[in-house]
Each structure stands twice: as structure tokens, then as C-alpha cells.
Scaffold this active site. Structure first.
Site, PDB file in Angstrom:
ATOM      1  N   GLY A 174     -43.115  55.332  -6.201  1.00 20.52           N
ATOM      2  CA  GLY A 174     -42.718  56.667  -5.784  1.00 20.52           C
ATOM      3  C   GLY A 174     -43.890  57.627  -5.780  1.00 20.52           C
ATOM      4  O   GLY A 174     -45.020  57.288  -5.444  1.00 20.52           O
ATOM      5  N   GLY A 175     -43.605  58.867  -6.190  1.00 18.29           N
ATOM      6  CA  GLY A 175     -44.640  59.899  -6.187  1.00 18.29           C
ATOM      7  C   GLY A 175     -45.824  59.560  -7.058  1.00 18.29           C
ATOM      8  O   GLY A 175     -46.943  60.039  -6.813  1.00 18.29           O
ATOM      9  N   GLY A 407     -73.002  53.283  20.937  1.00 12.78           N
ATOM     10  CA  GLY A 407     -72.532  54.271  19.975  1.00 12.78           C
ATOM     11  C   GLY A 407     -72.516  53.755  18.556  1.00 12.78           C
ATOM     12  O   GLY A 407     -72.646  54.531  17.607  1.00 12.78           O
ATOM     13  N   ALA A 408     -72.365  52.442  18.385  1.00 13.74           N
ATOM     14  CA  ALA A 408     -72.361  51.874  17.036  1.00 13.74           C
ATOM     15  C   ALA A 408     -73.748  51.976  16.397  1.00 13.74           C
ATOM     16  O   ALA A 408     -73.863  52.116  15.174  1.00 13.74           O
ATOM     17  CB  ALA A 408     -71.897  50.425  17.081  1.00 13.74           C
TER      18      ALA A 408
END
Length: 517
Positions: A174-175, A407-408
Site C-alpha cells: 500500500g502507501g 543522438g546516442a
């Protein structure tokens, strides 16, 4: 009524202390150990230097009165908190006690944790949170939620100021799972599970059937979600991993990482010249390069089982801590994809926050093409690498081992993204794309008009490779500082680290940049 003497009061104190030390009771402690797990206090003792732990909040008690909580004793309210030393350096610790109401987090439980965290911030020391809890203490209702809120808020206050490490040694549901997610590193044991909604809830809501381990076990979170950073076989290994991780890190963002006695020899290593194949299509394990560069072959790899096409981790060169980011040609040719970009960027950001120099080893053919990558946001995720490197002000040293395309090449800390030193091996090919693809575009007409198309294509590929796919063109344009022999790589990096140790770099004043999250 007679007034109790000091001796009687001290004896009562000792008995009360002994009782609280038993957590949920001797029988529950024995059951906990029988499951193969250490108790909350045993975990603290196993982490810190012997005799150094100073506990706070030992006699803390909840104030809930509903649903059977009135008058109910909860030893230390289910969490052990305090300060201690790890290898002589101050840390603050919280360790949840599963034997007390399943380690559930109530109002005071969470207040104790957040107060220990604030002590970390005030003293400039790391915070270690050992999780073993069934989740929120439902008997306390919204007071329990309020407690979680305090912890999350304090996690963010500590972020980038002091290192935060979470150990998941039992359930974390949960939280409760969001606090570890807000910390810098998560170590999960084989006996632990972490998820927001458990298998039963998922089955009720979606109809999906899954086991707790398949949903939130360490293998799932390493390989699939990428939530955790290390897998430990048991509690003991988790504590050792935490100790080793802390050894690479400064106590806070105002300090440099600790220097350790290291390997100071920087003699040429001829083995480095034999690891990387000259043929760019052949793979190899970049960790074989890393182990021959760092002190004593000691490399602490982070998230080894996630996005394995990029390798990240901590090491030392001549006793100095460094963060290493390297493409992994043995997996998907070392291509950058969504997961690899996010993994690399987050690590870069951590190292920059805590003054850890970055060493980048480049052998990347580009970003991974594909419809799913584009739909998944490769543009946004790939930009994280560009942002993280550009924003980093720590010393940045880049070594191009072989391929560095498109771009890499930029995303792996090129000179234009602020690399302080950029070096290339003689095998480096720095270009917009590989020679095969580029020749098809640049020499399309010549190839289509040739009688021997296969021969002409090979000729044009060789011509393009000779012209652009070598480090000398980049060196001529000052995009590479030097072309070095592989055997000298350790020496060159060590010298650069020494010269860049006092680097200072100012940036425009602002609250923070807007990273493409």
C-alpha cells in the site's frame, strides 16, 4: 503510600526496558526467526558498529482508543529508531518490528520515523529505513494516513541533501511502498514483497490472478518495474550491501565522498587492448573493461538485472569514489532505449547531487528504433540523459571505446554536453550513423548506377568509414581531447580526476530545471 527508592525505580526501569526489547513477545520473535528473517533489533545490530546504537523513542506508545486499541501495549510502537555509526560514520536508522501489530504504521510509529529522518537532515548524515510492515494501521484510520504523509514529506526534504537507503526485508504494501520509492536506493530480500495493491485486490478489481512474489517479489521489481536497485538473498546480505553502498557515498551533499585506501598503481594494462573487438558488430562484456580500470577490480553494480544494455555502478580509482555509466554491447548491442535512458539519468542525477565524479564509457549504436519505443516516449525518456548530463556539475570524464553514433553519442556525455575530458580509443567511430547506413544515403546514386552494386556498396562504405568513422576527425574538431591507448585508460582517468578535483561550475539561479519526467 511509601515513596519508592531510586534503586526500586531503576529496577522497574530495567524491567520495563527488557519487556519493550522483546517487541511483540518472545514467542513472536521466535516465530519471526523461524521464518528465516532477523528481528528489527537484530537488523539494526547487524548494520551498525558494535555498541554504537543510541535508541530514541523506546517507550513511545500510541494514543488510539478505538477497535480494541485502548490500553493495548505496542512496544516502541512497532519501530526501532535511533542513531549509530557504520564504519565509524554517523547514520540514522529506523527498523520496523513485524512482531508488533505486523509492523503496521500508526500515527506515532510514523512520527518516530520522520523525526529520525529530520535528525539525519540536521546532522548531515545518511538515513537507512528497514521496512517490514503489513501497511497502514487501520485501527487508527486517517491518523495513520497522516503519519504516512509526514514520512513522504520528510523523504522529499532529505532528497539530495543526505543519502537515503531503504531495505525491504518483509512485506511493504500500500502507501508504505511510496517511502522507499522516494529514497535513493532500495535493497530487497528474497523473502520480501512490495506492491501498492495485493493479489487479492487485483483479482477482485481486474480479474487477474498473480502470486505475491510474481507481483512484488525482487525479481519482478528488478527485471520488470525497475523499482529496486539490489537483490539480497537474506537479511544479512542486505545489511552487508547497505554497508558497502554507504562506503562509496558522502554523508551529505556538502561533503566529498570518503577517500579510502586504494590501488594507486596506474601501470599500463595490455589486457584492455584485447577486450574490445575491432569489428563493431561483435559484442563483449563492458564490465571486463570496468574491472581493469577500477581499484582492485571492485565494482558495485546498481540495478544489474534491469535495462542490462546499460551498466551503472560505483567504484574507486586511486581511492576516490566514482560513478560509472557504460553501454553494454553484450545486450542489444548496447543500444539506448526507454528503460536504459531512465536508469542512466537517475543515476547521473544522484551522483551529481552527492559530488561523485562521473566516468562514462561509450560504445553505443544509437537509440532503439521501433513503434513501441516511439509510443512509449523514447523522445521524452532519451531526453532525460541529455538533461541529466547537461545539468551535472561534477567532474565528467568520457571515454569512447568503439561506436558513438547519432543522438546516442550526444546522450552519453559528449564534449558539447559538458564533458570536462573526452578521450577516444583508436577503435572509436564517431559519426551521425554507422558507415553501412550512411553510405546508402550519401552514395545512393553511385551504388544504384554501378554495374557491380555489391562491390560499389562495399567501396563506398569503406570510403565513408575512412573519412568519418574514426576518432581523428572528432579530435581535429576538438570534440575529443585526446586519442589514447587502451592500456593507459586507468592512468588517464586517474590523472583527470586528480586535476578536476577542485572543479567549480556556476549555473543560472533558479528553483530547479524542468526535467522531462
Amino acid at each position: 503510600m511509601s515513596i519508592k527508592s531510586m534503586d526500586i525505580r531503576v529496577e522497574e526501569l530495567r524491567k520495563k526496558r527488557e519487556q519493550v526489547m522483546l517487541g511483540g513477545g518472545a514467542d513472536k520473535l521466535d516465530k519471526h526467526r523461524a521464518s528465516g528473517k532477523m528481528t528489527a533489533r537484530e537488523r539494526v545490530d547487524g548494520l551498525v558498529d558494535k555498541g554504537s546504537f543510541m535508541e530514541t523513542g523506546l517507550f513511545a506508545q500510541h494514543r488510539a482508543t478505538l477497535f480494541g486499541m485502548a490500553g493495548k501495549e505496542t512496544a516502541a510502537d512497532g519501530v526501532v529508531t535511533g542513531s549509530a555509526a557504520v564504519h565509524g560514520r554517523l547514520v540514522h536508522v529506523a527498523s520496523q518490528d513485524f512482531t508488533v501489530l505486523g509492523g503496521s504504521a500508526g500515527e506515532l510509529h510514523s512520527t518516530k520515523v520522520s523525526e529520525a529522518m529530520m535528525q539525519s537532515l540536521k546532522t548531515g548524515s545518511p538515513f537507512v529505513f528497514i521496512n517490514d510492515s503489513g501497511g497502514a494501521r487501520v485501527q487508527e484510520g486517517i491518523d495513520s494516513l497522516s503519519g504516512y504523509g509526514k514520512v513522504f514529506y520528510t523523504n522529499v526534504m532529505l532528497s539530495g541533501a543526505v543519502p537515503q537507503i531503504s531495505l525491504i526485508c518483509g512485506p511493504c504494501a500500500g502507501g508504505a511502498a511510496y517511502s522507499p520509492a522516494l529514497t535513493d536506493f532500495i535493497i530487497q530480500t528474497r523473502k520480501a514483497q512490495m506492491f501498492i495493491t495485493g493479489p487479492q485486490v487485483i483479482k477482485q478489481v481486474t480479474g487477474e490472478t498473480v502470486t505475491a512474489d510474481d507481483l512484488g517479489g525482487p525479481d519482478a521489481h528488478m527485471a520488470k518495474s525497475g523499482v529496486i536497485h539490489f537483490i539480497a538473498e537474506d537479511d544479512k546480505e542486505a545489511l552487508l550491501l547497505c554497508q558497502k553502498l554507504l562506503s562509496f557515498l558522502p554523508s551529505n551533499n556538502l561533503e566529498d565522498p570518503p577517500e579510502m585506501p586504494g590501488e594507486y598503481s596506474c601501470e599500463p594494462n595490455p589486457e584492455l587492448a584485447t577486450i574490445v573487438p575491432v569489428d563493431g558488430k561483435k559484442g563483449y562484456d563492458v564490465r571486463d573493461v570496468i574491472l581493469r580500470i577500477v581499484d582492485n577490480g571492485d565494482f558495485l553494480e546498481v540495478q544489474a538485472g534491469h535495462a542490462a544494455n546499460i551498466v551503472i555502478g560505483f567504484a574507486r580509482i586511486c581511492g576516490r569514489s566514482i560513478g560509472i555509466i557504460a553501454n553494454q554491447p553484450a545486450v542489444q548491442a548496447g543500444v539506448l532505449d526507454i528503460d536504459a535512458s531512465s536508469k542512466g539519468a537517475r543515476f547521473i542525477r544522484f551522483c551529481n547531487a552527492f559530488n561523485i565524479p562521473l566516468v562514462t564509457l561509450v560504445d553505443v549504436p544509437g537509440f532503439l528504433p521501433g513503434v513501441q519505443q516511439e509510443y512509449g516516449g523514447i523522445i521524452r525518456h532519451g531526453a532525460k540523459m541529455l538533461f541529466a548530463y547537461s545539468a551535472a556539475t561534477v567532474p565528467k570524464i568520457t571515454v569512447i571505446l568503439r561506436k558513438a553514433y547519432g543522438g546516442a553519442y550526444l546522450a552519453m556525455c559528449c564534449k558539447d554536453l559538458g564533458a570536462d575530458r573526452s578521450y577516444a580509443w583508436p577503435t572509436a567511430e564517431i559519426a551521425v550513423m554507422g558507415a553501412e547506413g550512411a553510405a546508402e544515403i550519401v552514395f545512393r546514386k553511385e551504388i544504384s548506377e554501378a554495374t557491380d552494386k555489391v562491390g560499389k556498396r562495399k567501396e563506398m562504405i569503406d570510403q565513408y568509414r575512412e573519412a568519418f568513422s574514426n576518432p581523428f576527425v572528432a579530435a581535429g574538431r576538438r570534440l575529443v581531447d585526446d586519442i589514447i591507448e587502451p592500456a593507459d585508460t586507468r592512468k588517464v582517468i586517474a590523472q583527470a580526476l586528480e586535476y578536476l578535483h577542485t572543479k567549480r561550475e556556476l549555473r543560472p539561479g533558479k528553483k530547479h530545471g524542468l526535467m522531462p519526467l
